[in-house]
Design a protein around this motif. Sequence first.
Motif, PDB file in Angstrom:
ATOM      1  N   TYR A  21       0.865  -1.187   0.000  1.00  0.00           N
ATOM      2  CA  TYR A  21       0.000   0.000   0.000  1.00  0.00           C
ATOM      3  C   TYR A  21       0.895   1.228   0.000  1.00  0.00           C
TER       4      TYR A  21
ATOM      5  N   ASP B 157       0.432   5.776  -0.190  1.00  0.00           N
ATOM      6  CA  ASP B 157      -0.232   7.037  -0.485  1.00  0.00           C
ATOM      7  C   ASP B 157       0.759   8.157  -0.190  1.00  0.00           C
TER       8      ASP B 157
ATOM      9  N   MET C 271      -3.736   3.022  12.845  1.00  0.00           N
ATOM     10  CA  MET C 271      -4.622   4.082  12.370  1.00  0.00           C
ATOM     11  C   MET C 271      -3.864   4.979  11.399  1.00  0.00           C
ATOM     12  N   HIS C 272      -4.484   5.264  10.255  1.00  0.00           N
ATOM     13  CA  HIS C 272      -3.834   6.136   9.293  1.00  0.00           C
ATOM     14  C   HIS C 272      -3.677   7.529   9.907  1.00  0.00           C
TER      15      HIS C 272
ATOM     16  N   ARG D 112      -3.495  10.496   8.775  1.00  0.00           N
ATOM     17  CA  ARG D 112      -4.252  11.619   8.225  1.00  0.00           C
ATOM     18  C   ARG D 112      -5.757  11.342   8.194  1.00  0.00           C
ATOM     19  N   THR D 113      -6.143  10.173   7.664  1.00  0.00           N
ATOM     20  CA  THR D 113      -7.569   9.878   7.505  1.00  0.00           C
ATOM     21  C   THR D 113      -8.216   9.343   8.774  1.00  0.00           C
ATOM     22  N   LYS D 114      -7.403   8.833   9.690  1.00  0.00           N
ATOM     23  CA  LYS D 114      -7.851   8.205  10.940  1.00  0.00           C
ATOM     24  C   LYS D 114      -8.577   6.883  10.704  1.00  0.00           C
ATOM     25  N   ASN D 115      -8.516   6.363   9.493  1.00  0.00           N
ATOM     26  CA  ASN D 115      -9.082   5.046   9.217  1.00  0.00           C
ATOM     27  C   ASN D 115      -8.139   3.966   9.741  1.00  0.00           C
ATOM     28  N   MET D 116      -8.722   2.864  10.202  1.00  0.00           N
ATOM     29  CA  MET D 116      -7.906   1.749  10.650  1.00  0.00           C
ATOM     30  C   MET D 116      -7.454   0.929   9.440  1.00  0.00           C
ATOM     31  N   LEU D 117      -6.179   0.658   9.367  1.00  0.00           N
ATOM     32  CA  LEU D 117      -5.607  -0.139   8.291  1.00  0.00           C
ATOM     33  C   LEU D 117      -5.008  -1.413   8.873  1.00  0.00           C
ATOM     34  N   LYS D 118      -5.146  -2.499   8.130  1.00  0.00           N
ATOM     35  CA  LYS D 118      -4.571  -3.770   8.579  1.00  0.00           C
ATOM     36  C   LYS D 118      -4.027  -4.512   7.368  1.00  0.00           C
TER      37      LYS D 118
END
Length: 328
Positions: free
Chosen positions: A94, A96, A300-301, A303-309
């Motif tokens: 991944y 970005d 946790m990303h 910038r976006t605060k999304n959880m990534l795994k």
Amino acid sequence: MSDSLSADTATSFSLHVGVEHAGQRADRILADAIGTLSRSRVKTLIETGHFTCNGEARRDPAFNLKEGMFLELHLPAPEPARPQAEHIPLTILYEDRDLIVLDKPAGLVVHPAPGNETGTLVNALLGHCGPEFEGIGGEKRPGIVHRLDKDTSGTMVVAKTPLAHQALSDAFARRDIERAYLAFAWGSLPPSGSFDGAIGRDKRDRKRMTVVQRGGKSALTHFTTKALFHNSVSLVECRLATGRTHQIRVHLSQAGHPLIGDPTYLRRIPAAARHLPQDIRTKALDFPRQALHAAVLGFMHPRTKNMLKFETPLPQDLQELAAIISEK
């Protein structure tokens, strides 16, 4: 011969030992004669093979001099202060603008260090990301927020921006990161459990870490046994509650279950190996690196605060090891 050692180029200093020098240590006399290098620097140069006496290499900084000896100390040119970009293939899971997640192969050193100045992950990242990657979090280790040992394979995250570097560094410090490793360990482990033992430097061998009673850093590893082969080898999933140097390798070794192939913590043939058939035992004992893979990384990303795994399968060499030790 050079009367003064340059800081910019490779050069050398030579000295004929006079009667006034006889019986004294080589490092002391050289440091005094040169005048611009500390004795500790001279000692290091001698120990690392940059010194000759009468044309023969010597690595003992304390040996006594004799009148008439001819000494020569070589000072290598300094390495570049900053790692250089290199085009080394990366397996990117991944990417970005803020970060890269990749699957690091075994054998790849994470950042430059003495003896590994080039060919590292940092060199590859500089080649991949370009000049804007330089200096993210530091000139010598740009982007690095955690490490895997050279011969440990698996999932890593690297920061590409100051925002990501700070946020990910903080997350690792808070232990707010999901990390799971797969390890092939000698012996039969319980179905699950934890290793809780502070880790510090081994006083008898500075290259090793060990569990210590005082002075170390707290370390906690949770494990689940996924498979048992011939009652001799356990495939274990380890989840880190802390992140200490060699943590999994030290905890398993301390418990009597060193990793297959571990060059640092496996010092003798383990008793569990005797349960393996001869041909399988030979292949397992000859495995060329610690059988450890960083299989899961979650965070946790920044910038976006999304959880990534992210999850990576066992690399080819560990798949082949699993196939070998599971043979009947």
